[in-house]
Write a protein that holds these residues in place. Structure first.
Motif, mmCIF file in Angstrom:
data_model
loop_
_atom_site.group_PDB
_atom_site.id
_atom_site.type_symbol
_atom_site.label_atom_id
_atom_site.label_comp_id
_atom_site.label_asym_id
_atom_site.label_seq_id
_atom_site.Cartn_x
_atom_site.Cartn_y
_atom_site.Cartn_z
ATOM 1 N N ALA A 187 0.845 -1.201 0.000
ATOM 2 C CA ALA A 187 0.000 0.000 0.000
ATOM 3 C C ALA A 187 0.875 1.244 0.000
ATOM 4 O O ALA A 187 1.916 1.285 0.661
ATOM 5 C CB ALA A 187 -0.934 0.015 1.206
ATOM 6 N N VAL A 188 0.432 2.243 -0.741
ATOM 7 C CA VAL A 188 1.091 3.551 -0.763
ATOM 8 C C VAL A 188 0.042 4.621 -0.540
ATOM 9 O O VAL A 188 -1.016 4.603 -1.183
ATOM 10 C CB VAL A 188 1.817 3.816 -2.103
ATOM 11 N N THR A 189 0.317 5.532 0.372
ATOM 12 C CA THR A 189 -0.511 6.720 0.539
ATOM 13 C C THR A 189 0.317 7.913 0.075
ATOM 14 O O THR A 189 1.335 8.244 0.679
ATOM 15 C CB THR A 189 -0.936 6.919 2.002
ATOM 16 N N ALA A 190 -0.104 8.521 -1.016
ATOM 17 C CA ALA A 190 0.621 9.650 -1.593
ATOM 18 C C ALA A 190 -0.227 10.904 -1.427
ATOM 19 O O ALA A 190 -1.391 10.934 -1.829
ATOM 20 C CB ALA A 190 0.907 9.398 -3.071
ATOM 21 N N THR A 191 0.357 11.919 -0.806
ATOM 22 C CA THR A 191 -0.373 13.156 -0.519
ATOM 23 C C THR A 191 0.107 14.277 -1.427
ATOM 24 O O THR A 191 1.288 14.638 -1.403
ATOM 25 C CB THR A 191 -0.186 13.570 0.953
ATOM 26 N N CYS A 192 -0.799 14.815 -2.222
ATOM 27 C CA CYS A 192 -0.483 15.923 -3.135
ATOM 28 C C CYS A 192 -0.544 17.243 -2.374
ATOM 29 O O CYS A 192 -1.538 17.542 -1.708
ATOM 30 C CB CYS A 192 -1.456 15.935 -4.307
ATOM 31 N N GLN A 193 0.509 18.030 -2.501
ATOM 32 C CA GLN A 193 0.590 19.297 -1.765
ATOM 33 C C GLN A 193 0.312 20.517 -2.636
ATOM 34 O O GLN A 193 0.390 21.646 -2.155
ATOM 35 C CB GLN A 193 1.994 19.437 -1.147
ATOM 36 N N PHE A 194 0.004 20.308 -3.917
ATOM 37 C CA PHE A 194 -0.125 21.431 -4.835
ATOM 38 C C PHE A 194 -1.485 21.412 -5.537
ATOM 39 O O PHE A 194 -2.070 20.346 -5.750
ATOM 40 C CB PHE A 194 0.979 21.395 -5.900
ATOM 41 N N ASN A 195 -1.951 22.589 -5.881
ATOM 42 C CA ASN A 195 -3.136 22.709 -6.718
ATOM 43 C C ASN A 195 -2.922 21.856 -7.972
ATOM 44 O O ASN A 195 -1.910 22.001 -8.662
ATOM 45 C CB ASN A 195 -3.328 24.179 -7.091
ATOM 46 N N PRO A 196 -3.853 20.952 -8.281
ATOM 47 C CA PRO A 196 -3.634 20.047 -9.419
ATOM 48 C C PRO A 196 -3.494 20.751 -10.756
ATOM 49 O O PRO A 196 -3.034 20.146 -11.729
ATOM 50 C CB PRO A 196 -4.876 19.153 -9.389
ATOM 51 N N ALA A 197 -3.878 22.017 -10.816
ATOM 52 C CA ALA A 197 -3.748 22.766 -12.069
ATOM 53 C C ALA A 197 -2.356 23.379 -12.230
ATOM 54 O O ALA A 197 -2.011 23.845 -13.319
ATOM 55 C CB ALA A 197 -4.804 23.864 -12.138
ATOM 56 N N LEU A 198 -1.547 23.368 -11.168
ATOM 57 C CA LEU A 198 -0.224 23.977 -11.226
ATOM 58 C C LEU A 198 0.796 23.009 -11.818
ATOM 59 O O LEU A 198 0.660 21.784 -11.699
ATOM 60 C CB LEU A 198 0.226 24.395 -9.829
ATOM 61 N N PRO A 199 1.853 23.548 -12.449
ATOM 62 C CA PRO A 199 2.888 22.681 -13.037
ATOM 63 C C PRO A 199 3.552 21.768 -12.008
ATOM 64 O O PRO A 199 3.955 20.650 -12.343
ATOM 65 C CB PRO A 199 3.891 23.686 -13.620
ATOM 66 N N GLN A 200 3.656 22.229 -10.733
ATOM 67 C CA GLN A 200 4.313 21.409 -9.709
ATOM 68 C C GLN A 200 3.583 20.096 -9.463
ATOM 69 O O GLN A 200 4.178 19.135 -8.981
ATOM 70 C CB GLN A 200 4.415 22.186 -8.394
ATOM 71 N N ALA A 201 2.280 20.070 -9.768
ATOM 72 C CA ALA A 201 1.506 18.854 -9.514
ATOM 73 C C ALA A 201 1.686 17.811 -10.602
ATOM 74 O O ALA A 201 1.356 16.632 -10.390
ATOM 75 C CB ALA A 201 0.023 19.202 -9.382
ATOM 76 N N THR A 202 2.235 18.200 -11.732
ATOM 77 C CA THR A 202 2.379 17.260 -12.850
ATOM 78 C C THR A 202 3.246 16.079 -12.457
ATOM 79 O O THR A 202 2.919 14.914 -12.750
ATOM 80 C CB THR A 202 2.970 17.968 -14.072
ATOM 81 N N GLY A 203 4.348 16.349 -11.771
ATOM 82 C CA GLY A 203 5.240 15.278 -11.351
ATOM 83 C C GLY A 203 4.560 14.305 -10.411
ATOM 84 O O GLY A 203 4.818 13.092 -10.465
ATOM 85 N N PHE A 204 3.692 14.811 -9.547
ATOM 86 C CA PHE A 204 2.973 13.936 -8.616
ATOM 87 C C PHE A 204 2.158 12.902 -9.376
ATOM 88 O O PHE A 204 2.217 11.704 -9.085
ATOM 89 C CB PHE A 204 2.069 14.777 -7.716
#
Length: 275
Positions: free
Chosen positions: A100-117
């Motif tokens: 199991a993996v719990t991955a928490t996104c810290q950025f607005n999904p519309a921002l470029p920083q979220a692309t890597g997530f």
């Protein structure tokens, strides 16, 4: 035995709401090498039913994959912000142990920083063993986050292969905070320390993660006392905290009913119930 292992308290992000800031970094943040951890975990006298890895950000621990690959269990869960490409810190021998993996996104999904997530989420979906859980969490600030952002996060997470999504609000009720809810009170019997251990980077052992975060007394150091730190039977708890253990359920109930504790003035960061 449920092990919660924190190999490092370092993180590649500095989120203002993260309660990991309340870990005792100065006193117990010194990291130990992989050989020391492998030797300790091999000597564990009880069966590990679950092995959780968190932090800080666990991918910041350079030898994480060596330790995971050496474990004799295949029920490891990871808690990560997934900002580092997992192929750089999880080789196949380590990946096979993860269920199991719990991955928490810290950025607005519309921002470029979220692309890597989302790209890293997709990579995990393609490389985790069949049936492994892939949970995607999003931290929402209610005053700033729109419903459209939440919907976009869920859409992209599911498209990347997440088996579950969860939205966590940054409010007085949520765990992402400097101060954790607790009470002057006593649980006559608690399984923390008996069937659950939280182990910090230098080997200091606590009955649960929130005891480690709130300055509660530790059980001792694994590298000094060995596995004798484990309580032979459930023991009383003098420092109730909001955690997932059944013994803490009354604390969570009062907290969620809108009657949170308030801080007691003075040192010690203690709380008392307002009732």
């Amino acid at each position: 035995m449920n092990i919660q292992w924190f190999p490092t308290l370092s993180c590649n992000l500095k989120c203002s709401y993260c309660n990991a800031r309340s870990f005792p970094v100065a006193t117990h943040g010194r990291e130990r090498g992989p050989a020391a951890w492998i030797a300790q975990f091999e000597q564990c006298p009880v069966s590990m039913t679950s092995f959780g890895v968190s932090g800080g950000e666990p991918s910041e621990y350079a030898q994480l994959e060596d330790v995971l690959a050496a474990l004799m269990i295949t029920n490891v869960w990871l808690n990560t912000n997934l900002m580092r490409p997992p192929e750089r810190w999880l080789r196949p021998a380590a990946l096979y142990k993860v269920h199991a993996v719990t991955a928490t996104c810290q950025f607005n999904p519309a921002l470029p920083q979220a692309t890597g997530f989302f790209e890293n989420l997709r990579w995990l979906k393609d490389h985790l063993r069949p049936g492994a859980a892939l949970r995607a969490w999003y931290v929402r600030e209610p005053q700033r986050t729109t419903d459209q952002e939440v919907a976009e996060f869920k859409r992209r997470a599911v498209a990347a292969g997440a088996t579950e999504t969860q939205i966590n609000d940054v409010t007085d009720k949520w765990g992402f905070r400097d101060w954790l809810p607790g009470f002057h009170g006593r649980a006559l019997s608690c399984t923390g320390g008996n069937t659950l251990l939280s182990i910090l980077p230098d080997g200091e052992v606590y009955r649960c993660i929130t005891h480690a975060m709130s300055g509660s007394r530790s059980m001792g150091n694994l590298f000094e006392l060995g596995w004798d730190v484990i309580h032979k039977t459930p023991q009383p708890c003098e420092d109730l905290r909001c955690n997932f253990l059944p013994e803490c359920e009354p604390v969570k109930t009062v907290w969620e009913e809108g009657n949170p504790p308030r801080p007691v003035p003075g040192p010690g960061r203690r709380w008392q119930n307002v009732r």
